[in-house]
Enzyme design. Structure first.
Site, PDB file in Angstrom:
ATOM      1  N   TRP A  91       0.804  -1.223   0.000  1.00 38.06           N
ATOM      2  CA  TRP A  91       0.000   0.000   0.000  1.00 38.06           C
ATOM      3  C   TRP A  91       0.838   1.273   0.000  1.00 38.06           C
ATOM      4  O   TRP A  91       0.297   2.366  -0.165  1.00 38.06           O
ATOM      5  CB  TRP A  91      -0.958   0.008   1.208  1.00 38.06           C
ATOM      6  CG  TRP A  91      -0.316  -0.329   2.529  1.00 38.06           C
ATOM      7  CD1 TRP A  91      -0.343  -1.534   3.165  1.00 38.06           C
ATOM      8  CD2 TRP A  91       0.460   0.538   3.368  1.00 38.06           C
ATOM      9  NE1 TRP A  91       0.362  -1.473   4.340  1.00 38.06           N
ATOM     10  CE2 TRP A  91       0.861  -0.211   4.490  1.00 38.06           C
ATOM     11  CE3 TRP A  91       0.845   1.873   3.303  1.00 38.06           C
ATOM     12  CZ2 TRP A  91       1.647   0.328   5.522  1.00 38.06           C
ATOM     13  CZ3 TRP A  91       1.625   2.420   4.313  1.00 38.06           C
ATOM     14  CH2 TRP A  91       2.010   1.639   5.407  1.00 38.06           C
ATOM     15  N   GLU A 100      10.582  -4.148  12.037  1.00 38.95           N
ATOM     16  CA  GLU A 100      10.305  -3.002  11.170  1.00 38.95           C
ATOM     17  C   GLU A 100       9.199  -2.144  11.785  1.00 38.95           C
ATOM     18  O   GLU A 100       8.119  -2.647  12.098  1.00 38.95           O
ATOM     19  CB  GLU A 100       9.868  -3.513   9.786  1.00 38.95           C
ATOM     20  CG  GLU A 100       9.721  -2.417   8.760  1.00 38.95           C
ATOM     21  CD  GLU A 100       9.258  -2.944   7.392  1.00 38.95           C
ATOM     22  OE1 GLU A 100       8.415  -3.850   7.341  1.00 38.95           O
ATOM     23  OE2 GLU A 100       9.769  -2.438   6.368  1.00 38.95           O
ATOM     24  N   CYS A 118      10.225   0.869   2.420  1.00 38.57           N
ATOM     25  CA  CYS A 118      10.990  -0.315   2.811  1.00 38.57           C
ATOM     26  C   CYS A 118      12.457   0.000   3.072  1.00 38.57           C
ATOM     27  O   CYS A 118      13.121  -0.693   3.831  1.00 38.57           O
ATOM     28  CB  CYS A 118      10.873  -1.377   1.732  1.00 38.57           C
ATOM     29  SG  CYS A 118      11.357  -0.768   0.101  1.00 38.57           S
ATOM     30  N   GLU A 170       9.805  -8.951  -2.780  1.00 35.32           N
ATOM     31  CA  GLU A 170      10.436  -7.702  -2.306  1.00 35.32           C
ATOM     32  C   GLU A 170       9.770  -7.365  -0.977  1.00 35.32           C
ATOM     33  O   GLU A 170       8.652  -6.866  -0.952  1.00 35.32           O
ATOM     34  CB  GLU A 170      10.238  -6.572  -3.322  1.00 35.32           C
ATOM     35  CG  GLU A 170      10.406  -6.957  -4.791  1.00 35.32           C
ATOM     36  CD  GLU A 170      11.774  -7.526  -5.128  1.00 35.32           C
ATOM     37  OE1 GLU A 170      12.736  -7.195  -4.410  1.00 35.32           O
ATOM     38  OE2 GLU A 170      11.882  -8.309  -6.084  1.00 35.32           O
ATOM     39  N   LYS A 186      -2.848  -7.221  -8.596  1.00 34.21           N
ATOM     40  CA  LYS A 186      -3.750  -7.012  -7.455  1.00 34.21           C
ATOM     41  C   LYS A 186      -3.065  -6.089  -6.469  1.00 34.21           C
ATOM     42  O   LYS A 186      -2.084  -6.447  -5.829  1.00 34.21           O
ATOM     43  CB  LYS A 186      -4.119  -8.318  -6.758  1.00 34.21           C
ATOM     44  CG  LYS A 186      -5.265  -8.074  -5.788  1.00 34.21           C
ATOM     45  CD  LYS A 186      -5.371  -9.075  -4.674  1.00 34.21           C
ATOM     46  CE  LYS A 186      -4.422  -8.804  -3.536  1.00 34.21           C
ATOM     47  NZ  LYS A 186      -4.725  -7.580  -2.772  1.00 34.21           N
TER      48      LYS A 186
HETATM   49  P1  NAD Z   1       1.194  -7.153   2.705  1.00 35.81           P
HETATM   50  O1  NAD Z   1       2.103  -8.293   2.692  1.00 35.81           O
HETATM   51  O2  NAD Z   1       0.153  -7.093   3.736  1.00 35.81           O
HETATM   52  O3  NAD Z   1       0.440  -7.034   1.296  1.00 35.81           O
HETATM   53  C1  NAD Z   1       1.126  -6.956   0.061  1.00 35.81           C
HETATM   54  C2  NAD Z   1       0.228  -7.507  -1.027  1.00 35.81           C
HETATM   55  O4  NAD Z   1       0.148  -8.936  -0.915  1.00 35.81           O
HETATM   56  C3  NAD Z   1      -1.208  -7.021  -0.932  1.00 35.81           C
HETATM   57  O5  NAD Z   1      -1.716  -6.847  -2.225  1.00 35.81           O
HETATM   58  C4  NAD Z   1      -1.903  -8.159  -0.206  1.00 35.81           C
HETATM   59  O6  NAD Z   1      -3.281  -8.197  -0.440  1.00 35.81           O
HETATM   60  C5  NAD Z   1      -1.195  -9.350  -0.787  1.00 35.81           C
HETATM   61  N1  NAD Z   1      -1.187 -10.539   0.061  1.00 35.81           N
HETATM   62  C6  NAD Z   1      -1.014 -10.615   1.388  1.00 35.81           C
HETATM   63  N2  NAD Z   1      -1.009 -11.894   1.800  1.00 35.81           N
HETATM   64  C7  NAD Z   1      -1.186 -12.663   0.689  1.00 35.81           C
HETATM   65  C8  NAD Z   1      -1.268 -14.052   0.447  1.00 35.81           C
HETATM   66  N3  NAD Z   1      -1.168 -14.937   1.434  1.00 35.81           N
HETATM   67  N4  NAD Z   1      -1.430 -14.471  -0.822  1.00 35.81           N
HETATM   68  C9  NAD Z   1      -1.529 -13.601  -1.834  1.00 35.81           C
HETATM   69  N5  NAD Z   1      -1.462 -12.245  -1.656  1.00 35.81           N
HETATM   70  C10 NAD Z   1      -1.293 -11.796  -0.416  1.00 35.81           C
HETATM   71  O7  NAD Z   1       2.150  -5.898   2.763  1.00 35.81           O
HETATM   72  P2  NAD Z   1       1.801  -4.377   2.976  1.00 35.81           P
HETATM   73  O8  NAD Z   1       1.358  -4.162   4.370  1.00 35.81           O
HETATM   74  O9  NAD Z   1       0.956  -3.903   1.866  1.00 35.81           O
HETATM   75  O10 NAD Z   1       3.220  -3.717   2.737  1.00 35.81           O
HETATM   76  C11 NAD Z   1       4.094  -3.304   3.724  1.00 35.81           C
HETATM   77  C12 NAD Z   1       5.375  -4.088   3.623  1.00 35.81           C
HETATM   78  O11 NAD Z   1       5.877  -4.025   2.297  1.00 35.81           O
HETATM   79  C13 NAD Z   1       6.469  -3.535   4.502  1.00 35.81           C
HETATM   80  O12 NAD Z   1       7.083  -4.582   5.198  1.00 35.81           O
HETATM   81  C14 NAD Z   1       7.438  -2.911   3.511  1.00 35.81           C
HETATM   82  O13 NAD Z   1       8.765  -2.853   3.966  1.00 35.81           O
HETATM   83  C15 NAD Z   1       7.283  -3.794   2.339  1.00 35.81           C
HETATM   84  N6  NAD Z   1       7.737  -3.145   1.114  1.00 35.81           N
HETATM   85  C16 NAD Z   1       8.837  -3.657   0.498  1.00 35.81           C
HETATM   86  C17 NAD Z   1       9.346  -3.046  -0.631  1.00 35.81           C
HETATM   87  C18 NAD Z   1      10.557  -3.598  -1.336  1.00 35.81           C
HETATM   88  O14 NAD Z   1      10.802  -3.213  -2.480  1.00 35.81           O
HETATM   89  N7  NAD Z   1      11.337  -4.469  -0.729  1.00 35.81           N
HETATM   90  C19 NAD Z   1       8.715  -1.905  -1.143  1.00 35.81           C
HETATM   91  C20 NAD Z   1       7.580  -1.422  -0.495  1.00 35.81           C
HETATM   92  C21 NAD Z   1       7.098  -2.057   0.640  1.00 35.81           C
END
Ligand code: NAD
Length: 489
Positions: free
Chosen positions: A159, A392, A292, A258, A183
């Site tokens: 998000w 984090e 991140c 990522e 998605k």
């Molecule tokens: P999240 O894991 O909750 O969600 C990410 C996406 O995955 C969403 O679209 C979610 O609906 C989907 N998702 C979640 N569980 C799933 C499953 N079991 N199967 C399929 N899809 C699933 O993450 P978030 O809260 O949106 O993001 C925050 C995290 O993202 C932080 O830890 C941040 O550091 C990381 N992030 C990493 C990078 C990078 O490039 N390394 C960049 C931005 C954010």
């Protein structure tokens, strides 16, 4: 054909974008999207399910061979056209990002420019999709190694950068000849649907770009479990990364994960303190600390610790928190759940010995009566094993530890399960060379704030993921290699 959205009870209700059409979900349920600054419902989107996952993947599979058969330059041209439309709609899209995600408007404009740049960078690679021709050990034979598409890719995004992360995945995936189902995170689905709408004005064949909405455990998991996709690219949490790793094992799908970070920020005694303070502030509080690669924990040499902390705390106190549609430094946290997590982490740190120098509480009065606000916070700690030094935060809070020497800073920086980014301020080139060798992180910023380049490589190690995006290595991940032995004897 149904429109992208309809007005229901005063707010926009969006549809999925599948096979070049706007379609309703087979489950008649919707997710309300909240503005983090006001808690007002700004729109609703379908809470997609397994049927929607199937429809979108079947469409992407049907479109893929034709898409890959196009000359790469034609695919690239469509990506450039989409980038142009995104830039023409920069202000509107930026305001959507502010409304669904909460970052200040000037940062959202930067995000939209970044989204367009990911597409144009990918497009520029269209004429450089090279392979190899190598001599065989057999007479009158050549070996060709070609780079070809995987097939159907799933893009799951976090998000914190809903528009940019979509394009970061979509640009190289499509340029390589794959088709995609995106998605976005369920809390920030609107900008991706709006970008899909822009793509519908161009000549992308139906099914090349599909954008669906819903939860991770719902449509997200259904997409991952489905037999059609060959590659899943996720930007998100470590938790989701591990769940998807397990689910993808069933069909041995390829993964690019990522994930989160816990970047150390090391300030040596010879650092330019003014520059270090500016970089530390920017790299922590941009996007309310929700990046991140953010500066998540600091190690400052004791000889400069007093000066650094005094200047750093002063700069943090001066940050303007407020309405992200105006010129502020820090907007709200993205959600109530995220705000609760930050509050819990600060309270736990306090109860285990952290000393708060500034901030340390929610903002709830006056203009902050609605929305998810937290004061920019600096604290000092003495134990690297505290949760606040290991987990984090992803919010406007930074713990600072004083260290006795450079070696200690380096050692504590490496004491982490994460391995995404790290920051170091020193003028000593020998130290720079040493830390390049010894810091166990995928992306190291020396004497500068964070911010990665579209043509570099953004990749974490350990819990920060497997994969990597951007540049030539990021693009290469969207190809598989096909080897052909050509005997012409
Ligand atoms: P999240 O894991 O909750 O969600 C990410 C996406 O995955 C969403 O679209 C979610 O609906 C989907 N998702 C979640 N569980 C799933 C499953 N079991 N199967 C399929 N899809 C699933 O993450 P978030 O809260 O949106 O993001 C925050 C995290 O993202 C932080 O830890 C941040 O550091 C990381 N992030 C990493 C990078 C990078 O490039 N390394 C960049 C931005 C954010």
């Amino acid at each position: 054909m149904p429109a992208m959205k309809e007005l229901v009870k005063g707010t926009d209700r969006y549809r999925h974008y599948i096979n070049g059409e706007w379609v309703d979900s087979t489950i008649k349920e919707w997710i309300e999207v909240e503005n983090p600054a006001t808690q007002a419902v700004i729109a609703s989107v379908p809470k997609g399910g397994a049927d929607d996952a199937d429809r979108s993947l079947v469409a992407a599979r049907a479109a893929q061979p034709g898409w890959e058969a196009l000359p790469p330059a034609a695919r690239g041209q469509l990506l450039k056209d989409l980038a142009r439309l995104i830039l023409e709609n920069r202000e509107r899209l930026a305001r959507i990002v502010v409304a669904e995600q909460g970052k200040p408007i000037h940062e959202a404009r930067g995000e939209i420019e970044g989204a367009a740049l990911y597409l144009t960078y990918a497009a520029e690679e269209a004429r450089r999709i090279t392979g190899d021709i190598i001599p065989s050990d057999v007479p009158d034979e050549q070996i060709w190694i070609q780079r070809v598409a995987h097939g159907v890719v799933i893009g799951l995004t976090a998000w914190n950068y809903p528009a940019a992360l979509m394009c970061r995945k979509m640009g190289p995936a499509l340029l390589a000849g794959n088709t995609i189902v995106i998605k976005s995170h369920e809390g920030t689905p609107i900008s991706a649907l709006e970008i899909a709408q822009l793509s519908s004005q161009l000549d992308f064949p139906p099914g090349v770009i599909n954008v669906v909405s819903g939860t991770g455990e719902g449509i997200g998991a259904a997409l991952v479990r489905h037999p059609i996709p060959r590659l899943i690219t996720l930007t998100g949490s470590v938790r989701a990364g591990k769940e998807i790793f397990r689910a993808a094992a069933e069909d041995l799908k390829l993964l690019r994960l990522e994930l989160g970070g816990k970047a150390p920020f090391v300030v040596a005694e010879d650092a330019d303190i003014g520059a270090a303070v500016r970089a530390a502030v920017l790299s922590r509080f941009e996007n309310c600390g929700q990046i991140c690669i953010c500066n998540e924990r600091m190690y400052v040499h004791r000889r400069v610790a007093d000066e650094f902390l005094e200047k750093f705390t002063r700069a943090v106190k001066a940050l303007k928190v407020g309405d992200p549609t105006t010129l502020v430094d820090v907007g709200p946290k993205f959600s109530g759940m995220e705000l609760d997590k930050v509050e819990r982490m600060v309270e736990m740190a306090r109860s285990t010995g952290a000393e708060v120098l500034t901030g340390g509480r929610r903002l709830t009065e006056g203009e902050f009566a609605r929305g998810h606000w937290y004061e920019p916070t600096v604290m000092t700690v003495t134990d690297n094993q505290m949760r606040i030094m290991q987990d984090e935060v992803f919010g406007p809070v930074v713990p600072v530890m004083t260290v006795g020497d450079f070696d200690e800073g380096l050692r504590l920086a490496n004491e982490s399960n994460y391995g995404l980014s790290a920051y170091v301020f020193t003028k000593d080139m020998r130290r720079v060379m040493r830390l390049v060798r010894e810091l166990k992180f995928g992306e190291i910023y020396v004497n500068r704030p964070g911010g990665d380049a579209v043509h570099a490589h953004h990749a974490g190690i350990r819990d920060s993921g497997i994969g990597g995006e951007d540049g030539k290595y990021g693009l290469d991940a969207y190809f598989q290699k096909k080897t052909i032995y050509v005997n012409y004897a």
